[in-house]
Design a protein around this motif. Structure first.
Motif, PDB file in Angstrom:
ATOM      1  N   SER A   1     -32.429  -7.851 -14.464  1.00 12.58           N
ATOM      2  CA  SER A   1     -33.296  -8.081 -15.221  1.00 12.58           C
ATOM      3  C   SER A   1     -34.782  -8.192 -14.424  1.00 12.58           C
ATOM      4  O   SER A   1     -35.609  -8.231 -15.002  1.00 12.58           O
ATOM      5  N   LEU A   2     -34.188  -8.111 -12.861  1.00 14.54           N
ATOM      6  CA  LEU A   2     -35.572  -8.257 -11.987  1.00 14.54           C
ATOM      7  C   LEU A   2     -36.047  -6.800 -12.684  1.00 14.54           C
ATOM      8  O   LEU A   2     -37.034  -5.858 -12.637  1.00 14.54           O
TER       9      LEU A   2
ATOM     10  N   ASP B   1     -43.977  -4.251 -16.680  1.00 12.90           N
ATOM     11  CA  ASP B   1     -45.188  -4.515 -14.974  1.00 12.90           C
ATOM     12  C   ASP B   1     -45.491  -2.654 -15.403  1.00 12.90           C
ATOM     13  O   ASP B   1     -46.022  -2.644 -14.635  1.00 12.90           O
ATOM     14  N   GLY B   2     -44.446  -1.520 -15.903  1.00 14.11           N
ATOM     15  CA  GLY B   2     -45.069  -0.435 -16.068  1.00 14.11           C
ATOM     16  C   GLY B   2     -44.549   0.029 -14.224  1.00 14.11           C
ATOM     17  O   GLY B   2     -45.440   1.179 -13.884  1.00 14.11           O
ATOM     18  N   ALA B   3     -43.491  -0.272 -13.765  1.00 13.66           N
ATOM     19  CA  ALA B   3     -43.363   0.503 -12.424  1.00 13.66           C
ATOM     20  C   ALA B   3     -41.924   1.561 -13.080  1.00 13.66           C
ATOM     21  O   ALA B   3     -41.256   1.135 -14.044  1.00 13.66           O
TER      22      ALA B   3
ATOM     23  N   PHE C   1     -36.163   1.652  -7.643  1.00 12.56           N
ATOM     24  CA  PHE C   1     -35.192   2.311  -7.193  1.00 12.56           C
ATOM     25  C   PHE C   1     -35.505   2.308  -5.649  1.00 12.56           C
ATOM     26  O   PHE C   1     -34.697   1.047  -4.937  1.00 12.56           O
ATOM     27  N   PHE C   2     -36.983   2.308  -5.171  1.00  8.24           N
ATOM     28  CA  PHE C   2     -36.787   1.594  -4.062  1.00  8.24           C
ATOM     29  C   PHE C   2     -37.494   0.371  -3.997  1.00  8.24           C
ATOM     30  O   PHE C   2     -36.908  -0.789  -2.625  1.00  8.24           O
ATOM     31  N   ARG C   3     -37.973   0.130  -4.742  1.00  7.14           N
ATOM     32  CA  ARG C   3     -38.703  -1.656  -4.624  1.00  7.14           C
ATOM     33  C   ARG C   3     -37.596  -2.609  -5.035  1.00  7.14           C
ATOM     34  O   ARG C   3     -37.335  -3.573  -4.342  1.00  7.14           O
TER      35      ARG C   3
END
Lengths: 448, 289
Positions: free
Chosen positions: B179-180, B187-189, B195-197
């Protein structure tokens, strides 16, 4: 473009012809199909790749394959001990051959991808989706190919450092690569098919050692696994007894053998068991027991191996099972107690099944690990004591340490490789069985 | 029915049988503690004993000496071995972790042609005895001029850790909620940002296990270190120490003991701190996700 509903049969036929053309073109030469699909930049790039490969790589690849198939034809020629003609080095040829074969396979995959791409884009055009221009293509490739991009480093490493060596190792089993008569660069190596396999089972010199080492390997794996498992269980249980105090303290002490680097402790034990100078025999002599040849007698060497392994291995199970034991519902025991179950019955019907259930996969993997436990055998006894009935193996050698000796000390590469394949088969059977018990592949695609 | 359960719960008193049982348990625990600690104490004492051989190691030495520790640094190349091993271990940890995590992310979160086959191949690769490929690795490193070179060894270690590690981390990633990521995607990531966040911070326990096991590996390994490293200047600790006690003369036991103590202390402390992660990691390894 009109909607697909309005396509008249003739036009549809023409379109499928166009698809065939685009696919055929890309089979003929990489990139042609793409150019036909009006993806000029992509098509040119692909065509350039093929040109580059054809010009610079076809000869090395052919040579590589030749080397892999023949393993060299020119013997080294010497006169009066001096090398006049270097000759072919079969093993280098083989490794190079495998590299080129892998490169060829990668190229073929890329080629198939090219054909598939031409087909897909054409289909898209027919269905009314315009082909991507160069900019879109790059973006698309980044989106779709992100996984491949991520995998490139891992694939490269695995290909060269794991797969290539393993292929080589497997192929060696089908050659006569062994000392003293077939060692490059002085001699050529040849393909011999399954001869090495049959020698291992049928030639007395090999088969005697083989069966001897196999039976000790299996016995060792069973003893090593069972002894550590039950020792761990025993201590987990008695520390878990309600009235025992300082539980953390005991667990911390007992975890030490696992925490201390194993090679250090194995070397320490090697000195401890030293028959001449070691303290163990010194104590025994104080008790009036004459010196025991711990490491030079096959039986005692095996006993001390199992002891040292238990010392090293039980803490892992202890730590694991302590966790399992604390998670067992206390109500179950109380219910059993009310029903009048004896402590032994409670253990047999509640504790043990639950512990076994939680640790079964690890138990199987630990058995497989013990089959290949090279470190302890090599560091503790080096496979010794010497066994004159064996070819290149000592009394405590297990298969893996025998392979090590065959490879690094005796140059019996082909036999070593055959044994590796046999070990692989044994391990594979265990792993697959273990795997089917656990959920890994079953639930694989649930998350999608 | 007896009401013993009630009295036990209040722990008013233990029956004679229970007391006897408890005594036996304590005796066993103490005896085992002695067996467990004995080699440790023996080696520490050995390292502090004057004299060179095992037989000169006594339990009540007349005087303790640090001369063997000093010897390690003055006469032996211990510091050099330590530096070599540390370098190899750190580099292996970094490279292997990167390789494993990127591969695991790809296998866990993307569906691409060849994925299933790739996973299968990695599973099969784990079943081969690791030094089956030794000769080929030797020739390969020889050709690439990486023999007797630390980088050659690092490549071999890092490459070898991929199949097992990637499966393990992939299994862990599979267990993380999606879900995250989906929220981040809306949000357009980008993949890289996710991967990093998201993935990395959520998988710290598993990454710790991978990093630690790759860090500890080079301290323990003989086989490949022996195969790749030849010269005295490039030796790792494991080889250096091994050679001290397996030589014919066997007259360097006390120096070996000092060396062993110095290796064991940091590794043991590291292990005790990260025990929890290691146990979890091994459990996951057997279950494969």
């Amino acid at each position: 473009m009109g909607s697909p509903m309005s396509i008249i049969p003739a036009a549809r036929e023409q379109r499928s012809v166009k698809t065939t053309i685009s696919v055929t073109l890309s089979i003929l030469f990489m990139g042609l199909g793409q150019i036909y699909n009006r993806q000029i930049a992509k098509g040119l790039l692909l065509a350039l790749v093929e040109l580059y490969v054809l010009i610079f790589w076809s000869k090395p690849v052919m040579n590589g394959l030749w080397g892999l198939i023949t393993l060299g034809e020119q013997m080294q020629i010497r006169q009066r001990g001096r090398i006049i003609e270097q000759g072919d080095h079969s093993i280098f040829l083989m490794v190079e051959g495998i590299i080129y074969l892998l490169a060829l396979l990668v190229m073929i995959c890329f080629y198939i991808f090219n054909i598939g791409d031409a087909y897909k884009v054409r289909k898209g055009i027919e269905a009314g989706i315009p082909a991507h221009d160069a900019k879109q293509s790059i973006k698309h490739a980044w989106e779709q190919g992100y996984a491949y991009f991520l995998l490139i480093p891992a694939i490269t490493f695995t290909l060269f450092l794991t797969i290539l060596p393993l292929l080589f190792g497997i192929l060696i089993a089908f050659t006569n690569y062994s000392g003293p008569n077939y060692l490059p660069p002085k001699h050529l190596v040849d393909w011999v098919g399954f001869k090495t396999f049959s020698n291992l089972f049928n030639l007395k010199a090999w088969s005697h050692t083989f069966y001897g080492v196999v039976s000790w390997t299996l016995l060792w794996a069973v003893l090593a696994t069972v002894s550590t498992y039950f020792t761990g269980l025993f201590y987990a249980l008695i520390i878990n007894v309600k009235a025992v105090r300082f539980k953390r303290f005991w667990r911390t002490i007992y975890i030490l053998p696992w925490a201390i680097p194993a090679f250090v402790t194995i070397l320490i034990f090697r000195n401890f068991f030293n028959a001449q100078f070691g303290p163990l025999n010194e104590y025994l002599s104080l008790l009036g027991i004459s010196a025991i040849p711990w490491l030079s007698d096959p039986f005692w060497a095996k006993v001390s191996l199992v002891f040292v392994n238990t010392w090293l291995g039980f803490p892992f199970w202890l730590a694991l099972m302590s966790g399992v034991l604390t998670s067992i519902d206390k109500d179950m025991y109380e219910a059993a107690e009310v029903d009048g179950a004896s402590p032994w019955q409670r253990f047999r019907t509640i504790t043990f099944p639950l512990v076994l259930f939680a640790t079964a996969p690890l138990l199987i993997m630990s058995f497989a690990g013990n089959l290949n436990n090279f470190n302890i055998i090599y560091l503790f006894t080096e496979g010794g004591p010497v066994n004159i009935d064996y070819s290149y193996a000592g009394s405590t050698d297990i298969l893996i340490s025998w392979i090590f000796k065959l490879t690094l000390q005796q140059n019996q590469f082909n036999t070593a490789s055959v044994i590796s394949i046999l070990i692989f088969i044994i391990i594979a059977i265990f792993s697959i069985w273990n795997f089917r018990q656990t959920r890994a592949f079953k639930e694989e695609d649930m998350i999608q | 029915m007896r009401t013993i359960t009630g009295s036990r719960k209040l722990s008013v008193g233990l029956s004679l049988r229970d007391k006897l049982m408890l005594t036996v348990i304590y005796l066993i625990l103490i005896a085992t503690a002695v067996v467990v600690l004995y080699p440790v104490i023996w080696v520490i004492l050995g390292s502090l004993n004057p004299g060179d051989t095992i037989s000169s190691t006594t339990y009540l030495p007349e005087k303790l000496t640090f001369s063997h520790y000093i010897n390690l640094f003055v006469e032996k190349d211990y510091l050099l071995w330590y530096k070599n091993t540390l370098f190899i271990a750190v580099m292996n940890m970094i490279i292997a972790t990167i390789l494993v995590v990127t591969a695991a992310y790809a296998f866990s979160r993307f569906r691409f042609p060849g994925r299933k086959q790739g996973l299968m191949v990695m599973l099969v690769l784990q079943m081969f005895p690791s030094f089956m490929g030794m000769i080929a690795i030797y020739i390969l490193l020889l050709q690439m001029n990486l023999l007797d070179n630390h980088w050659g060894l690092i490549l071999v270690y890092a490459g070898g850790s991929i199949p097992f590690g990637a499966w393990l981390v992939k299994g862990y990633f599979d267990g993380l909620p999606r879900s995250l990521e989906e929220a981040a995607k809306i949000d357009g990531a980008s993949h890289t940002a996710i991967f990093f966040r998201i993935m990395i911070p959520l998988s710290v326990p598993m990454l710790t296990f991978i990093a630690v096991s790759n860090f500890i590996g080079p301290w323990m390994d003989f086989i490949f270190a022996r195969l790749v490293l030849r010269s005295n200047d490039n030796k790792t600790l494991a080889i250096g120490l091994f050679e001290m006690v397996t030589g014919r003369a066997n007259n360097e036991f006390t120096t070996f003991a000092a060396g062993a103590v110095l290796v064991a202390i940091p590794i043991t402390i590291l292990f005790l701190f990260l025990q929890k992660y290691i146990i979890e990691g091994l459990k996951a390894g057997a279950n494969k996700g």
